[in-house]
Design a protein around this motif. Sequence first.
Motif, PDB file in Angstrom:
ATOM      1  N   ALA A  57       0.550  -0.992  -0.080  1.00 20.68           N
ATOM      2  CA  ALA A  57      -0.344  -0.392  -0.368  1.00 20.68           C
ATOM      3  C   ALA A  57       0.861   1.781   0.433  1.00 20.68           C
ATOM      4  CB  ALA A  57      -0.938  -0.307   1.227  1.00 20.68           C
ATOM      5  N   GLU A  58       2.190   1.139   0.681  1.00 21.51           N
ATOM      6  CA  GLU A  58       2.665   2.954   0.510  1.00 21.51           C
ATOM      7  C   GLU A  58       3.879   2.781  -0.394  1.00 21.51           C
ATOM      8  OE1 GLU A  58       6.726   4.189   3.403  1.00 21.51           O
ATOM      9  OE2 GLU A  58       6.868   1.698   3.125  1.00 21.51           O
ATOM     10  N   LEU A  59       4.298   1.469  -1.409  1.00 23.36           N
ATOM     11  CA  LEU A  59       4.575   1.572  -2.712  1.00 23.36           C
ATOM     12  C   LEU A  59       3.212   2.536  -3.719  1.00 23.36           C
ATOM     13  CD1 LEU A  59       7.149   0.932  -3.919  1.00 23.36           C
ATOM     14  CD2 LEU A  59       6.227  -0.739  -4.482  1.00 23.36           C
ATOM     15  N   ASP A  60       2.024   1.192  -3.605  1.00 24.58           N
ATOM     16  CA  ASP A  60       1.358   2.167  -4.878  1.00 24.58           C
ATOM     17  C   ASP A  60       1.409   3.668  -4.226  1.00 24.58           C
ATOM     18  OD1 ASP A  60       0.328  -0.837  -5.549  1.00 24.58           O
ATOM     19  OD2 ASP A  60      -0.855  -1.150  -4.233  1.00 24.58           O
ATOM     20  N   ALA A  61       0.938   3.691  -2.929  1.00 23.84           N
ATOM     21  CA  ALA A  61       0.903   5.673  -2.616  1.00 23.84           C
ATOM     22  C   ALA A  61       2.206   6.744  -3.378  1.00 23.84           C
ATOM     23  CB  ALA A  61       0.246   5.728  -1.516  1.00 23.84           C
ATOM     24  N   VAL A  62       3.626   5.705  -3.379  1.00 25.61           N
ATOM     25  CA  VAL A  62       4.182   6.546  -3.812  1.00 25.61           C
ATOM     26  C   VAL A  62       4.494   6.975  -5.276  1.00 25.61           C
ATOM     27  CG1 VAL A  62       7.127   6.040  -4.136  1.00 25.61           C
ATOM     28  CG2 VAL A  62       5.546   6.158  -1.998  1.00 25.61           C
ATOM     29  N   LEU A  63       3.964   5.508  -5.735  1.00 26.66           N
ATOM     30  CA  LEU A  63       3.754   4.921  -7.248  1.00 26.66           C
ATOM     31  C   LEU A  63       3.402   6.417  -8.185  1.00 26.66           C
ATOM     32  CD1 LEU A  63       5.151   1.611  -7.859  1.00 26.66           C
ATOM     33  CD2 LEU A  63       6.580   3.421  -8.012  1.00 26.66           C
ATOM     34  N   ARG A  64       2.294   6.508  -7.495  1.00 29.95           N
ATOM     35  CA  ARG A  64       0.556   7.379  -7.354  1.00 29.95           C
ATOM     36  C   ARG A  64       1.642   9.195  -8.130  1.00 29.95           C
ATOM     37  NH1 ARG A  64      -2.418   4.420  -4.521  1.00 29.95           N
ATOM     38  NH2 ARG A  64      -2.514   5.256  -3.024  1.00 29.95           N
ATOM     39  N   ASP A  65       2.851   8.847  -7.423  1.00 26.84           N
ATOM     40  CA  ASP A  65       3.086  10.562  -7.435  1.00 26.84           C
ATOM     41  C   ASP A  65       4.729  10.848  -8.475  1.00 26.84           C
ATOM     42  OD1 ASP A  65       1.306  12.015  -5.126  1.00 26.84           O
ATOM     43  OD2 ASP A  65       2.990  11.081  -4.095  1.00 26.84           O
ATOM     44  N   ASP A  66       4.535   9.773  -9.609  1.00 24.45           N
ATOM     45  CA  ASP A  66       5.435   9.180 -10.318  1.00 24.45           C
ATOM     46  C   ASP A  66       4.829  10.557 -11.378  1.00 24.45           C
ATOM     47  OD1 ASP A  66       7.396   8.964 -12.209  1.00 24.45           O
ATOM     48  OD2 ASP A  66       7.449   6.462 -12.433  1.00 24.45           O
ATOM     49  N   PRO A  67       6.257  11.513 -12.089  1.00 25.57           N
ATOM     50  CA  PRO A  67       5.832  11.717 -13.035  1.00 25.57           C
ATOM     51  C   PRO A  67       4.984  11.276 -14.463  1.00 25.57           C
ATOM     52  CG  PRO A  67       6.917  13.215 -11.950  1.00 25.57           C
ATOM     53  CD  PRO A  67       6.881  11.201 -11.612  1.00 25.57           C
ATOM     54  N   PHE A  68       5.619   9.564 -15.062  1.00 29.65           N
ATOM     55  CA  PHE A  68       5.448   9.051 -15.658  1.00 29.65           C
ATOM     56  C   PHE A  68       3.656   8.453 -15.706  1.00 29.65           C
ATOM     57  CE2 PHE A  68       9.545   7.205 -16.395  1.00 29.65           C
ATOM     58  CZ  PHE A  68       9.931   8.294 -17.333  1.00 29.65           C
ATOM     59  N   HIS A  69       3.331   8.388 -13.546  1.00 28.04           N
ATOM     60  CA  HIS A  69       1.535   7.738 -13.545  1.00 28.04           C
ATOM     61  C   HIS A  69       0.997   9.035 -14.251  1.00 28.04           C
ATOM     62  CE1 HIS A  69      -1.231   5.660 -11.630  1.00 28.04           C
ATOM     63  NE2 HIS A  69      -1.255   7.196 -10.947  1.00 28.04           N
ATOM     64  N   HIS A  70       1.673  10.112 -13.207  1.00 30.90           N
ATOM     65  CA  HIS A  70       0.242  11.179 -13.630  1.00 30.90           C
ATOM     66  C   HIS A  70       0.578  11.452 -15.177  1.00 30.90           C
ATOM     67  CE1 HIS A  70      -0.507  12.713 -10.311  1.00 30.90           C
ATOM     68  NE2 HIS A  70       0.996  12.875  -9.295  1.00 30.90           N
ATOM     69  N   ALA A  71       1.362  11.201 -16.267  1.00 26.80           N
ATOM     70  CA  ALA A  71       1.356  11.579 -17.731  1.00 26.80           C
ATOM     71  C   ALA A  71       0.346  10.968 -18.302  1.00 26.80           C
ATOM     72  CB  ALA A  71       2.451  12.149 -17.921  1.00 26.80           C
ATOM     73  N   GLY A  72       0.427   9.744 -17.542  1.00 28.24           N
ATOM     74  CA  GLY A  72       0.724   8.462 -17.938  1.00 28.24           C
ATOM     75  C   GLY A  72       0.898   7.581 -19.292  1.00 28.24           C
TER      76      GLY A  72
END
Length: 96
Positions: A57-72
């Motif tokens: 859960a901690e890792l998933d939350a952190v990865l949601r902040d990755d600019p690659f994630h935000h940009a899809g």
Amino acid sequence: MFIVALTYTAPLARIDGYLAAHRAFLAEQYARGLFLMSGRKEPRDGGIIIAHAASRAELDAVLRDDPFHHAGVASYEITEFVPTMTAEALAAFRAG
């Protein structure tokens, strides 16, 4: 311990537009002690992150902040593992 395998879902020209922000994100996680190692895949179709997070859960939350994630522009495959053997330099990460 977690292995995060990123796969690019956009052309490299678009990936490169977010690379500086992604690297800044990585640097923040290294400073926190969450990421231990990272780098691009060969051929360059994604990357790998070795993470030492308290939970998925901690890792998933952190990865949601990755600019690659935000940009899809990347997808993430996460594998959790228990390191029972390591090189001596990584002994602090061995499971008891």
